[in-house]
Every structure is written in C-alpha cells, then in structure tokens.
Design a protein around this motif. Sequence first.
Motif, PDB file in Angstrom:
ATOM      1  N   PRO A   1       1.575  -1.122   0.005  1.00  0.00           N
ATOM      2  CA  PRO A   1      -0.159   0.055   0.139  1.00  0.00           C
ATOM      3  C   PRO A   1       0.868   1.150   0.314  1.00  0.00           C
ATOM      4  N   HIS A   2       0.071   2.519  -0.730  1.00  0.00           N
ATOM      5  CA  HIS A   2       1.682   3.635  -1.083  1.00  0.00           C
ATOM      6  C   HIS A   2       0.888   4.752  -0.526  1.00  0.00           C
ATOM      7  N   LEU A   3       1.263   6.119  -0.811  1.00  0.00           N
ATOM      8  CA  LEU A   3       0.415   7.354  -0.596  1.00  0.00           C
ATOM      9  C   LEU A   3      -0.805   7.849  -0.894  1.00  0.00           C
ATOM     10  N   GLY A   4      -1.037   7.520  -2.145  1.00  0.00           N
ATOM     11  CA  GLY A   4      -2.370   7.225  -2.942  1.00  0.00           C
ATOM     12  C   GLY A   4      -3.664   6.725  -2.871  1.00  0.00           C
ATOM     13  N   ASN A   5      -3.225   5.302  -2.267  1.00  0.00           N
ATOM     14  CA  ASN A   5      -4.160   4.613  -1.410  1.00  0.00           C
ATOM     15  C   ASN A   5      -4.069   4.960   0.107  1.00  0.00           C
ATOM     16  N   TYR A   6      -2.868   5.691   0.799  1.00  0.00           N
ATOM     17  CA  TYR A   6      -3.934   5.669   1.973  1.00  0.00           C
ATOM     18  C   TYR A   6      -4.513   7.011   1.983  1.00  0.00           C
ATOM     19  N   LEU A   7      -4.396   8.164   0.924  1.00  0.00           N
ATOM     20  CA  LEU A   7      -4.945   9.734   1.217  1.00  0.00           C
ATOM     21  C   LEU A   7      -6.229   9.558   0.281  1.00  0.00           C
ATOM     22  N   GLY A   8      -6.186   8.638  -0.331  1.00  0.00           N
ATOM     23  CA  GLY A   8      -7.813   8.521  -1.606  1.00  0.00           C
ATOM     24  C   GLY A   8      -8.042   7.747  -0.643  1.00  0.00           C
ATOM     25  N   MET A   9      -8.217   6.701  -0.143  1.00  0.00           N
ATOM     26  CA  MET A   9      -9.196   5.768   0.604  1.00  0.00           C
ATOM     27  C   MET A   9      -9.038   5.394   2.092  1.00  0.00           C
ATOM     28  N   ILE A  10      -7.162   5.025   2.725  1.00  0.00           N
ATOM     29  CA  ILE A  10      -7.530   4.863   3.941  1.00  0.00           C
ATOM     30  C   ILE A  10      -8.276   5.689   4.732  1.00  0.00           C
TER      31      ILE A  10
ATOM     32  N   PRO B   1     -16.564   4.511   0.840  1.00  0.00           N
ATOM     33  CA  PRO B   1     -15.200   5.802   0.536  1.00  0.00           C
ATOM     34  C   PRO B   1     -14.389   5.072  -0.324  1.00  0.00           C
ATOM     35  N   VAL B   2     -14.102   5.478  -1.149  1.00  0.00           N
ATOM     36  CA  VAL B   2     -13.560   4.989  -2.230  1.00  0.00           C
ATOM     37  C   VAL B   2     -12.128   7.113  -2.894  1.00  0.00           C
ATOM     38  N   GLY B   3     -11.691   6.050  -3.680  1.00  0.00           N
ATOM     39  CA  GLY B   3     -10.683   6.863  -4.794  1.00  0.00           C
ATOM     40  C   GLY B   3     -11.672   6.771  -6.189  1.00  0.00           C
ATOM     41  N   GLU B   4     -11.168   8.176  -6.792  1.00  0.00           N
ATOM     42  CA  GLU B   4     -11.895   8.509  -8.030  1.00  0.00           C
ATOM     43  C   GLU B   4     -11.937   7.655  -8.773  1.00  0.00           C
ATOM     44  N   ASP B   5     -11.111   6.211  -8.648  1.00  0.00           N
ATOM     45  CA  ASP B   5     -11.050   5.108 -10.411  1.00  0.00           C
ATOM     46  C   ASP B   5     -11.726   4.412  -9.567  1.00  0.00           C
ATOM     47  N   GLN B   6     -12.819   4.311  -8.714  1.00  0.00           N
ATOM     48  CA  GLN B   6     -13.920   3.474  -8.295  1.00  0.00           C
ATOM     49  C   GLN B   6     -15.226   4.200  -7.977  1.00  0.00           C
TER      50      GLN B   6
ATOM     51  N   GLU C   1     -10.448  16.669  -2.884  1.00  0.00           N
ATOM     52  CA  GLU C   1      -8.977  16.847  -2.585  1.00  0.00           C
ATOM     53  C   GLU C   1      -7.137  15.286  -2.213  1.00  0.00           C
ATOM     54  N   VAL C   2      -8.014  14.823  -2.904  1.00  0.00           N
ATOM     55  CA  VAL C   2      -7.416  13.535  -2.774  1.00  0.00           C
ATOM     56  C   VAL C   2      -7.020  12.422  -4.263  1.00  0.00           C
ATOM     57  N   ALA C   3      -8.339  12.744  -5.078  1.00  0.00           N
ATOM     58  CA  ALA C   3      -8.609  11.942  -5.917  1.00  0.00           C
ATOM     59  C   ALA C   3      -7.339  11.829  -6.630  1.00  0.00           C
ATOM     60  N   GLY C   4      -6.656  12.509  -6.713  1.00  0.00           N
ATOM     61  CA  GLY C   4      -5.316  11.744  -8.049  1.00  0.00           C
ATOM     62  C   GLY C   4      -3.921  12.464  -7.678  1.00  0.00           C
ATOM     63  N   ILE C   5      -3.216  11.499  -6.127  1.00  0.00           N
ATOM     64  CA  ILE C   5      -2.161  12.448  -5.897  1.00  0.00           C
ATOM     65  C   ILE C   5      -1.546  11.499  -6.831  1.00  0.00           C
ATOM     66  N   PRO C   6      -0.291  12.363  -6.291  1.00  0.00           N
ATOM     67  CA  PRO C   6       0.809  12.141  -7.769  1.00  0.00           C
ATOM     68  C   PRO C   6       2.299  11.217  -7.075  1.00  0.00           C
TER      69      PRO C   6
ATOM     70  N   ARG D   1       2.893  10.904 -12.807  1.00  0.00           N
ATOM     71  CA  ARG D   1       1.096  10.655 -12.966  1.00  0.00           C
ATOM     72  C   ARG D   1       0.555  10.774 -11.943  1.00  0.00           C
ATOM     73  N   LYS D   2      -0.784  10.076 -12.111  1.00  0.00           N
ATOM     74  CA  LYS D   2      -1.272   9.774 -10.902  1.00  0.00           C
ATOM     75  C   LYS D   2      -0.323   8.026 -10.004  1.00  0.00           C
ATOM     76  N   MET D   3      -0.243   7.765  -9.085  1.00  0.00           N
ATOM     77  CA  MET D   3       0.668   7.157  -8.115  1.00  0.00           C
ATOM     78  C   MET D   3      -0.642   5.883  -8.042  1.00  0.00           C
ATOM     79  N   SER D   4       0.356   4.718  -8.643  1.00  0.00           N
ATOM     80  CA  SER D   4      -0.420   3.407  -8.669  1.00  0.00           C
ATOM     81  C   SER D   4       0.778   2.469  -9.100  1.00  0.00           C
ATOM     82  N   LYS D   5       0.114   1.311  -7.926  1.00  0.00           N
ATOM     83  CA  LYS D   5       0.847  -0.070  -8.605  1.00  0.00           C
ATOM     84  C   LYS D   5       1.028  -0.079  -9.858  1.00  0.00           C
ATOM     85  N   SER D   6       0.669  -0.087 -10.724  1.00  0.00           N
ATOM     86  CA  SER D   6       0.561  -0.780 -12.056  1.00  0.00           C
ATOM     87  C   SER D   6       1.845   0.665 -12.426  1.00  0.00           C
TER      88      SER D   6
END
Length: 342
Positions: free
Chosen positions: A15-24, A151-156, A188-193, A198-203
């Motif tokens: 899990p990364h900072l994008g997951n933390y801010l966007g969802m966790i 509660p989820v990030g924008e991509d969900q 405000e946390v929809a797309g953490i870089p 680019r958007k922070m993402s495992k992929s």
Amino acid sequence: MKKISLSGIKPTGTPHLGNYLGMIRPALELAKDYQAFYFIADAHALNQVGDGGELRRMTFETAATLLALGLNPEEVTFFRQSDIPEVFELAVILAASTAKGLLNRAHAYKAAVDANLTSGRDPDAGVNMGLFTYPVLMAADILLFGSHVVPVGEDQRQHVEIAADIAQAFNRAYGEVLVVPEAVIREEVAGIPGTDGRKMSKSYGNVIPIFSPPDQLHARIMGIVTDSRPPEEPKNPDQDNLFGIYKHFATREETEAMRRKYLRGGFGYGEVKQALYEVLERAFAAARTRYEGYLLDRPLLDRVLFAGAEKARASCAPLMNKVREAVGFRHGEATHLPSPAG
Ligand code: ADP
Ligand code: TRP
C-alpha cells in the motif's frame, strides 16, 4: 441506528501514499460516525496475482497496514473477503439482474478491449471473466451489508455507480430489498501524484510505500521528478508533485509557509524533498513500528481477520435470507435443511 460505511482494498502490492490519502484515511475517519465494514478484497486480487503464496503474503501486508494505521477491529468489522461465502452466493444472484451492456462499459474492461483493438488483436484477447465480472463481485461486497456510503478514490466511482444500478434493477424485480449505495470521494485527494508526476499507482511503478524503511523512503523522495528551472525562479506550488504530496502531511502553517516559498522562489527542490521526508517520517514512523510487529505475527492477523469474518457473516445473514427468499431460494436458515444422513 448508525448508517453503514463499507470499503475494500485489494492486496495486490504494498500500500502506498495514494491508497492512504485516497481511501484509507477517509475510510478511517468515516468509521467514527458510521458502522464500518472494511475488508481485504482478496477475491478481486485473483485477476492480478496468480500465485497463492504471494496473495496470502500481500493479504497479511495489507491487513497489517490498516491495523498499524489505526483501524480498531473492536469498532470496525474487519475481514477477508474470501472468508464470506455469502459474497459469492450474492454475486451469482446479482449477475441475473445485471445487464451485460453495463459491464461492457466498465472502464477496466473497456480499456482492455480498446487496447486490443488498437493493436489489431481480438477484442477480448487476454481478458478473463474475473475482469469482466469484477463490478458484479464488487456490487455483492457492497450490497450484502446494506452499505450506505462507500469511501473510495475517484477511479472506483464507476464501480459504485454500477453497484447502485444493480441494486435498483434487483429492487425493481423483487421489491425494496437492497440499499442503493453512494460513493464518498474526496476531491482534494482524488489523484495523488507519484514519483513521476502521473497518478500514483502500483501499475506505474511510481509509488511511495506508506511504510518504507527510512533510507528507502528518503531515496524514493529524492527520486521524485521535478522541473529543471533554476532555484531562484518563482514556481506555482499547485503544479508541483512535491507540494502535491507535502500539503497533505504538513500542518496548515507549514503548508502556507511552503506555498509562500514557492511563490517567492530562491530555494531548491532538494530542500522541499527533505521537508517532505520529515513530515512523512513524522506521520508514519510510529505506525511503521507497529506494522513491522504485526507482520511478524501472522497467527494474530489470522485471528483478527477470522473474528471479523464471523461478525460480518452474522451481520449479513438477515439480508442474505431476505434475498434468498425474494428470489425464490430456500426459506430460513441452512440448519433447517434435512441433514444428509437423513
Ligand atoms: P493502484 O492504482 O495502486 O493499483 P488500487 O487500485 O489498489 O491502487 O486502489 C486502492 C484504493 O486507493 C482505491 O480506492 C483507489 O481509488 C485509491 N487510490 C489509488 N491510487 C490513488 C491515488 N494516486 N490517489 C488517490 N487515491 C488513490
Ligand atoms: N475495486 C476496489 C479497488 O480496486 C476494491 C474493492 C473491492 C472495493 N470490493 C470493494 C472497494 C467494495 C469498495 C467497496 O480499489
């Protein structure tokens, strides 16, 4: 009665900072006012992970992350999706209320088809049914517990909308059985870089893990891409990756001071990177110690998840019986079935 908040996180990587801010973090905040159901979506991860040992390892890692970040399993029903057979039963039932066209339009499937078409392949090359029916399984997760908010990030967002569509279709056929859910997305946390902007993402391989050891965290932060303008030039903080992460962990005063620094110019990005490192260490050092402790104790994690699954199954039983009854399956508890011994 409190309203219900439910969310899942796929154990597909660290899990990364994008997951933390966007969802966790938003999910843990909602747990204060809602009855919360949070789970490790290991069945959703099957599409990506094809290795049992690896999936189990990442399930433990993800569970340890949430506990270390403050999820209290006494207050939140915290479980592993695959421990809830009702989810799979409901997914099969919901499939009959799901228009195939709805799934054809789901982003992940559509992206795979578009990529195939662009490169002249069969539209469904490399697409498995797990990917295609992913939104139905997710609808089952959500609808099984009568969730009001997700509660989820924008991509969900689209997945939650599909779950709402499926609930409505089911209710049209069988009466008001299912709660129609709503996504809760913090703009405000929809797309953490990520480290490349680019958007922070495992992929994309551009993540900053929440719990890197300090030296690795430092190295990751030093590797964040910045523009190459000279330090003395004023810069727009709102167009900068570093500031885009920093502002979520700094206090309001620190953020304002940093904003003024950008606008004034005359500083180097090295300085901002160091400041980012310091606020992240401040935010996560204690939790990292807890995380490392949890990782060493898999039996404890198993017990926590299993106790959560028992609570979850008890919570969903009445609704599941209502669904079975509505669609014409058996009536009442499984224990009323004649025993096989006769
Ligand atoms: P990834 O894109 O790294 O594979 P997931 O798809 O597992 O992440 O996302 C888990 C949760 O974290 C989802 O609710 C998702 O919307 C959120 N999320 C992921 N990346 C980000 C990001 N960069 N900014 C904000 N939220 C994010
Ligand atoms: N699809 C979500 C993701 O990729 C994970 C997930 C599975 C989920 N089931 C869910 C999220 C139910 C919210 C509710 O991040």
